[in-house]
Design a protein around this motif. Sequence first.
Motif, PDB file in Angstrom:
ATOM      1  N   PHE A   1      32.720  47.527  44.683  1.00  0.00           N
ATOM      2  CA  PHE A   1      33.765  46.537  45.304  1.00  0.00           C
ATOM      3  C   PHE A   1      34.899  46.228  44.502  1.00  0.00           C
ATOM      4  O   PHE A   1      35.928  45.533  45.144  1.00  0.00           O
ATOM      5  CB  PHE A   1      32.955  45.153  45.597  1.00  0.00           C
ATOM      6  CG  PHE A   1      31.870  45.474  46.605  1.00  0.00           C
ATOM      7  CD1 PHE A   1      31.990  45.547  47.977  1.00  0.00           C
ATOM      8  CD2 PHE A   1      30.522  45.493  46.156  1.00  0.00           C
ATOM      9  CE1 PHE A   1      31.076  45.674  48.835  1.00  0.00           C
ATOM     10  CE2 PHE A   1      29.403  45.749  47.150  1.00  0.00           C
ATOM     11  CZ  PHE A   1      29.742  45.838  48.484  1.00  0.00           C
ATOM     12  N   PHE A   2      34.795  46.878  43.214  1.00  0.00           N
ATOM     13  CA  PHE A   2      36.158  46.064  42.399  1.00  0.00           C
ATOM     14  C   PHE A   2      36.830  47.336  41.727  1.00  0.00           C
ATOM     15  O   PHE A   2      36.567  48.473  41.474  1.00  0.00           O
ATOM     16  CB  PHE A   2      35.271  45.261  41.320  1.00  0.00           C
ATOM     17  CG  PHE A   2      34.738  44.108  41.723  1.00  0.00           C
ATOM     18  CD1 PHE A   2      35.172  42.762  42.228  1.00  0.00           C
ATOM     19  CD2 PHE A   2      33.330  44.047  41.679  1.00  0.00           C
ATOM     20  CE1 PHE A   2      34.688  41.948  42.809  1.00  0.00           C
ATOM     21  CE2 PHE A   2      32.494  43.109  42.328  1.00  0.00           C
ATOM     22  CZ  PHE A   2      33.054  41.849  42.498  1.00  0.00           C
TER      23      PHE A   2
ATOM     24  N   VAL B   1      36.844  41.444  27.352  1.00  0.00           N
ATOM     25  CA  VAL B   1      35.871  42.434  27.797  1.00  0.00           C
ATOM     26  C   VAL B   1      36.414  42.976  29.218  1.00  0.00           C
ATOM     27  O   VAL B   1      36.524  42.212  30.141  1.00  0.00           O
ATOM     28  CB  VAL B   1      34.538  42.034  27.677  1.00  0.00           C
ATOM     29  CG1 VAL B   1      33.672  43.093  28.490  1.00  0.00           C
ATOM     30  CG2 VAL B   1      33.938  41.259  26.613  1.00  0.00           C
ATOM     31  N   GLU B   2      36.943  44.173  29.307  1.00  0.00           N
ATOM     32  CA  GLU B   2      37.633  44.762  30.204  1.00  0.00           C
ATOM     33  C   GLU B   2      36.861  46.175  30.888  1.00  0.00           C
ATOM     34  O   GLU B   2      36.260  46.977  30.028  1.00  0.00           O
ATOM     35  CB  GLU B   2      39.179  45.224  29.874  1.00  0.00           C
ATOM     36  CG  GLU B   2      40.064  44.076  29.534  1.00  0.00           C
ATOM     37  CD  GLU B   2      41.491  44.467  29.272  1.00  0.00           C
ATOM     38  OE1 GLU B   2      42.056  45.272  30.162  1.00  0.00           O
ATOM     39  OE2 GLU B   2      41.864  44.119  27.921  1.00  0.00           O
ATOM     40  N   TRP B   3      36.763  46.005  32.177  1.00  0.00           N
ATOM     41  CA  TRP B   3      36.480  46.976  32.909  1.00  0.00           C
ATOM     42  C   TRP B   3      37.283  47.463  33.907  1.00  0.00           C
ATOM     43  O   TRP B   3      37.868  46.800  34.807  1.00  0.00           O
ATOM     44  CB  TRP B   3      35.035  46.935  33.483  1.00  0.00           C
ATOM     45  CG  TRP B   3      34.712  48.083  34.295  1.00  0.00           C
ATOM     46  CD1 TRP B   3      33.820  49.324  33.824  1.00  0.00           C
ATOM     47  CD2 TRP B   3      34.664  48.344  35.713  1.00  0.00           C
ATOM     48  NE1 TRP B   3      33.566  50.115  34.936  1.00  0.00           N
ATOM     49  CE2 TRP B   3      34.121  49.622  36.070  1.00  0.00           C
ATOM     50  CE3 TRP B   3      35.226  47.634  36.628  1.00  0.00           C
ATOM     51  CZ2 TRP B   3      34.042  50.161  37.396  1.00  0.00           C
ATOM     52  CZ3 TRP B   3      35.331  48.044  37.950  1.00  0.00           C
ATOM     53  CH2 TRP B   3      34.641  49.173  38.341  1.00  0.00           C
ATOM     54  N   HIS B   4      37.756  49.106  34.000  1.00  0.00           N
ATOM     55  CA  HIS B   4      38.687  49.391  34.833  1.00  0.00           C
ATOM     56  C   HIS B   4      38.124  50.736  35.574  1.00  0.00           C
ATOM     57  O   HIS B   4      37.685  51.472  34.896  1.00  0.00           O
ATOM     58  CB  HIS B   4      40.106  49.645  34.317  1.00  0.00           C
ATOM     59  CG  HIS B   4      40.557  48.240  33.654  1.00  0.00           C
ATOM     60  ND1 HIS B   4      41.350  47.308  34.236  1.00  0.00           N
ATOM     61  CD2 HIS B   4      40.811  48.127  32.548  1.00  0.00           C
ATOM     62  CE1 HIS B   4      41.916  46.673  33.328  1.00  0.00           C
ATOM     63  NE2 HIS B   4      41.501  46.894  32.264  1.00  0.00           N
ATOM     64  N   ARG B   5      38.391  50.672  36.801  1.00  0.00           N
ATOM     65  CA  ARG B   5      37.827  51.921  37.546  1.00  0.00           C
ATOM     66  C   ARG B   5      38.815  53.133  37.164  1.00  0.00           C
ATOM     67  O   ARG B   5      40.038  52.990  37.155  1.00  0.00           O
ATOM     68  CB  ARG B   5      37.878  51.592  39.139  1.00  0.00           C
ATOM     69  CG  ARG B   5      37.640  52.876  39.834  1.00  0.00           C
ATOM     70  CD  ARG B   5      37.678  52.599  41.453  1.00  0.00           C
ATOM     71  NE  ARG B   5      36.759  51.605  41.638  1.00  0.00           N
ATOM     72  CZ  ARG B   5      35.393  51.702  41.792  1.00  0.00           C
ATOM     73  NH1 ARG B   5      34.797  52.819  41.435  1.00  0.00           N
ATOM     74  NH2 ARG B   5      34.369  50.576  42.223  1.00  0.00           N
TER      75      ARG B   5
ATOM     76  N   MET C   1      39.234  41.823  40.211  1.00  0.00           N
ATOM     77  CA  MET C   1      40.083  42.424  41.324  1.00  0.00           C
ATOM     78  C   MET C   1      39.586  43.557  42.218  1.00  0.00           C
ATOM     79  O   MET C   1      38.913  44.364  41.900  1.00  0.00           O
ATOM     80  CB  MET C   1      41.102  43.365  40.426  1.00  0.00           C
ATOM     81  CG  MET C   1      42.331  43.758  41.463  1.00  0.00           C
ATOM     82  SD  MET C   1      43.483  42.596  41.988  1.00  0.00           S
ATOM     83  CE  MET C   1      44.346  42.319  40.589  1.00  0.00           C
ATOM     84  N   ILE C   2      39.568  42.904  43.461  1.00  0.00           N
ATOM     85  CA  ILE C   2      38.567  43.500  44.479  1.00  0.00           C
ATOM     86  C   ILE C   2      39.355  45.003  44.982  1.00  0.00           C
ATOM     87  O   ILE C   2      40.735  44.939  44.895  1.00  0.00           O
ATOM     88  CB  ILE C   2      38.848  42.880  45.824  1.00  0.00           C
ATOM     89  CG1 ILE C   2      37.727  41.644  45.651  1.00  0.00           C
ATOM     90  CG2 ILE C   2      38.034  43.666  46.858  1.00  0.00           C
ATOM     91  CD1 ILE C   2      37.449  40.644  46.684  1.00  0.00           C
TER      92      ILE C   2
END
Length: 380
Positions: free
Chosen positions: A101-102, A121-125, A152-153
């Motif tokens: 979803f993000f 702490v970061e996660w990015h698609r 961030m949707i």
Amino acid sequence: MADKVLPQRIRDLVPESQAYMDLLAFERKLDQTIARKRMEIQEAIKKPIMQKRKLRIYISNTYTPSKPEGEEAEKVSSWELRVEGKLLEEAGKQKRKFSSFFKSLVIELDKELYGPDNHLVEWHRMPTTQETDGFQVKRPGDVNVKCTLLLMIDHQPPQYKLDPRLARLLGVHTQTRANIMQALWLYIKNNKLQDCHEKEYINCNRYFRQVFSCPRMRFSEIPMKLASLLQHPDPIIINHMISVDPTDQKKTACYDIDVEVDDSLKSQMNSFLSSTTNQQEIAALEMKIHETIEYINQLKTERDFMLSFSNKPQDFIQDWLKSQCKDLKLMTDVKGNPEEERRTEFYEAPWVPEAVGRYVYSRLQQRRQELEQVLGIRLT
């Protein structure tokens, strides 16, 4: 459809056949309706069909206190934060992963506790991202920690946030590019900003002049000017307190947010378009109807034949023989009329002597030419 229609002569003979013709007319209307609906569905599935659902986010943490040396346990106190979620009333066996979803997720911890280099702490698609059911963060610490989650949707199709001035004009805050363009066109149309003589131009009113900084512009310039007025949507911000109270082993907070998911109706539309379950059965019934109509026409021909024979047997046989004789002549490519030529009356007609003379003369001429060729002389 033509080969399924009963001829008028059969309908006159069997009045009850009108019910069958009424069914054919109904079938034609039904086929037209199905074809129209199929085209509407094909057009509809080209566009994204979305529905709003509630995504419940669970934020929880556990705390593990430090143990004295010598024991098999953590030597330093630590906590673990978990961020999970699921769709409420999710239908179907295939559950969607939480991370799908993000577009990105950022957890911002207290900068004073964890320093400027370790508080994010970061996660990015990414294209190779593996979807997951949740996120976990583990850090040492024995005091309560304030954290901020930025979600961030991942909108599909992408959505954009409008410039505040344009958003007030159009009444749109965050939407897809197509919907923004549609809202912009409705504003131009309702306020009659399109030039009456040069239709490709827009005469900006005072509000448009403030937003686009020009008194007049072409329609083709709108996408370029609009690009600078579009921004990424605002992230969802959640403030949470990570508790390390030993008496509270697990503390959970719930938040509901609106997300857009594919409407289940779209899959039903696709299955309807690709379904061939009843096609074979319908084709078999169509073939059976065609065979039945052919058989009815054959029976009608046989009936007419027998009925004509029963009314006037002698005239019918004579007419039938003439017809058969004519067909035989066509098939064998025979000239003349053998049936008349076999009778003596045929040769007593007035034209016979002249025809015989012409025939004898032609034969003599033919024989004469043959003799001339053999002898090599011209007979006189």
